[in-house]
Design a protein around this motif. Structure first.
Motif, PDB file in Angstrom:
ATOM      1  N   LEU A 187      -4.822  -3.013  -9.260  1.00 31.65           N
ATOM      2  CA  LEU A 187      -4.529  -1.797  -8.513  1.00 31.65           C
ATOM      3  C   LEU A 187      -5.831  -1.132  -8.063  1.00 31.65           C
ATOM      4  CD1 LEU A 187      -2.488   0.447  -7.615  1.00 31.65           C
ATOM      5  CD2 LEU A 187      -2.867   1.482  -9.856  1.00 31.65           C
ATOM      6  N   LYS A 188      -5.867  -0.728  -6.793  1.00 28.22           N
ATOM      7  CA  LYS A 188      -7.010  -0.002  -6.244  1.00 28.22           C
ATOM      8  C   LYS A 188      -6.514   1.338  -5.712  1.00 28.22           C
ATOM      9  CE  LYS A 188      -9.374  -4.265  -4.848  1.00 28.22           C
ATOM     10  NZ  LYS A 188      -9.898  -5.055  -3.688  1.00 28.22           N
ATOM     11  N   SER A 189      -7.018   2.407  -6.282  1.00 29.86           N
ATOM     12  CA  SER A 189      -6.639   3.756  -5.855  1.00 29.86           C
ATOM     13  C   SER A 189      -7.872   4.449  -5.301  1.00 29.86           C
ATOM     14  CB  SER A 189      -6.065   4.554  -7.023  1.00 29.86           C
ATOM     15  OG  SER A 189      -4.876   3.951  -7.515  1.00 29.86           O
ATOM     16  N   ILE A 198       3.210   4.289  -9.702  1.00 32.21           N
ATOM     17  CA  ILE A 198       2.816   5.000  -8.496  1.00 32.21           C
ATOM     18  C   ILE A 198       4.070   5.583  -7.842  1.00 32.21           C
ATOM     19  CG2 ILE A 198       1.678   4.846  -6.259  1.00 32.21           C
ATOM     20  CD1 ILE A 198      -0.171   4.367  -8.626  1.00 32.21           C
ATOM     21  N   CYS A 220       3.282  -0.878 -11.637  1.00 37.89           N
ATOM     22  CA  CYS A 220       2.204  -1.866 -11.480  1.00 37.89           C
ATOM     23  C   CYS A 220       1.789  -2.409 -12.844  1.00 37.89           C
ATOM     24  CB  CYS A 220       1.003  -1.242 -10.790  1.00 37.89           C
ATOM     25  SG  CYS A 220       1.382  -0.461  -9.201  1.00 37.89           S
ATOM     26  N   LYS A 269       0.618   1.068 -14.696  1.00 37.16           N
ATOM     27  CA  LYS A 269       0.585   2.361 -14.004  1.00 37.16           C
ATOM     28  C   LYS A 269       1.793   2.460 -13.086  1.00 37.16           C
ATOM     29  CE  LYS A 269      -2.486   5.461 -11.425  1.00 37.16           C
ATOM     30  NZ  LYS A 269      -2.548   6.467 -12.506  1.00 37.16           N
ATOM     31  N   HIS A 327      -2.964   3.861  -2.592  1.00 34.36           N
ATOM     32  CA  HIS A 327      -2.857   2.926  -3.715  1.00 34.36           C
ATOM     33  C   HIS A 327      -2.499   1.549  -3.157  1.00 34.36           C
ATOM     34  CE1 HIS A 327      -2.766   6.423  -6.415  1.00 34.36           C
ATOM     35  NE2 HIS A 327      -1.933   6.959  -5.529  1.00 34.36           N
ATOM     36  N   ARG A 328      -3.252   0.541  -3.573  1.00 32.40           N
ATOM     37  CA  ARG A 328      -3.055  -0.823  -3.080  1.00 32.40           C
ATOM     38  C   ARG A 328      -2.980  -1.790  -4.251  1.00 32.40           C
ATOM     39  NH1 ARG A 328      -1.595  -4.310   1.112  1.00 32.40           N
ATOM     40  NH2 ARG A 328      -2.458  -6.359   0.601  1.00 32.40           N
ATOM     41  N   ARG A 371      -4.224  10.313  -1.508  1.00 33.08           N
ATOM     42  CA  ARG A 371      -4.721   9.072  -2.093  1.00 33.08           C
ATOM     43  C   ARG A 371      -3.965   7.880  -1.545  1.00 33.08           C
ATOM     44  NH1 ARG A 371      -6.310   8.932  -8.261  1.00 33.08           N
ATOM     45  NH2 ARG A 371      -7.813   7.519  -7.314  1.00 33.08           N
ATOM     46  N   THR A 378       0.848  -1.190   0.000  1.00 33.96           N
ATOM     47  CA  THR A 378       0.000   0.000   0.000  1.00 33.96           C
ATOM     48  C   THR A 378       0.882   1.239   0.000  1.00 33.96           C
ATOM     49  OG1 THR A 378      -1.761  -1.131   1.219  1.00 33.96           O
ATOM     50  CG2 THR A 378      -1.799   1.275   1.218  1.00 33.96           C
TER      51      THR A 378
END
Length: 235
Positions: A210-212, A126, A104, A124, A84-85, A82, A76
């Motif tokens: 990816l979860k943002s 991060i 990612c 992506k 990001h995970r 924000r 994470t």
């Protein structure tokens, strides 16, 4: 940077300098609030207290919040506003620019026929605010470490005279200091994250996408003090 070392617990990486800045600012703000509460009785004092509150929210968002959390299933990256995970199988690479970067790569919904592999691949990068890196400072530190590690007879001043008369003890001390520089710590964090990602990929069968998400707490830390300042200013 600091990290928890137990392999059974999440590892947390953050800037110790940012933590110190946050504590110093908090003490400064509390001291000023107390002073304003005791001596301030006018509109200007209320505005000053509201400005301090807004500045404290900004300090929390930029200094206290940013960190990297690595656990058994993924990483994470918590930035000012924000989070990001992504699972370890989706971590393609970890490197350093001005900030630590997590590259990612994960598969999207498949468009192929049932039972057949397919799906669009997403990419992506991060950037993690928690880990800063200066390549120029790192190169300078490495150059100083190399000079300090030379035998005493080879270290000379700009006038051609031998320098570092105490020789090896002085060189050893400098080398130890350089290896604990922020840039060296950032490189260690990259190695740790890369090793964890490589080890996790060996047994992974799918990559967690990816979860943002926006942080409600961070937004509130800025929005609420800003609203209070606006109301106090207009009174």
């Amino acid at each position: 940077m600091t990290a928890n070392q137990s392999p059974d617990e999440p590892q947390v990486f953050r800037s110790p300098t940012a933590a110190v800045v946050w504590v110093v600012w908090l003490l400064f703000a509390v001291g000023n609030w107390i002073d304003l509460a005791v001596q301030g009785r006018d509109h200007l004092s209320a505005v000053a207290a509201a400005i301090l509150l807004l500045a404290t929210g900004a300090a929390y968002v930029t200094a206290q919040r940013p960190r990297i959390i690595a656990d058994k299933t993924g990483v994470t990256v918590r930035n000012p506003l924000r989070d990001h995970r992504i699972g370890w199988a989706g971590v393609a690479e970890v490197d350093l620019a001005d900030l630590l970067r997590v590259h990612c790569r994960w598969a999207g919904p498949t468009d192929a026929a049932p039972g057949q592999p397919g799906g669009k691949e997403h990419h992506k990068v991060i950037s993690a605010w928690a880990v800063h890196y200066s390549r120029r400072r790192q190169l300078a530190a490495e150059a100083r470490a190399r000079r300090a590690a030379r035998p005493p007879g080879l270290r000379r001043s700009s006038l051609g005279l031998p320098s570092g008369g105490r020789g090896l003890p002085y060189g050893a001390a400098v080398s130890g200091a350089e290896t604990s520089s922020p840039e060296a710590e950032a490189e260690k964090i990259v190695r740790v994250l890369s090793e964890r990602a490589t080890a996790a990929k060996a047994g992974a069968v799918w990559s967690e996408p990816l979860k943002s998400t926006w942080s409600g707490r961070a937004i509130a830390a800025l929005a609420i003090p800003a609203l209070i300042l606006l109301v106090v200013w207009l009174l």
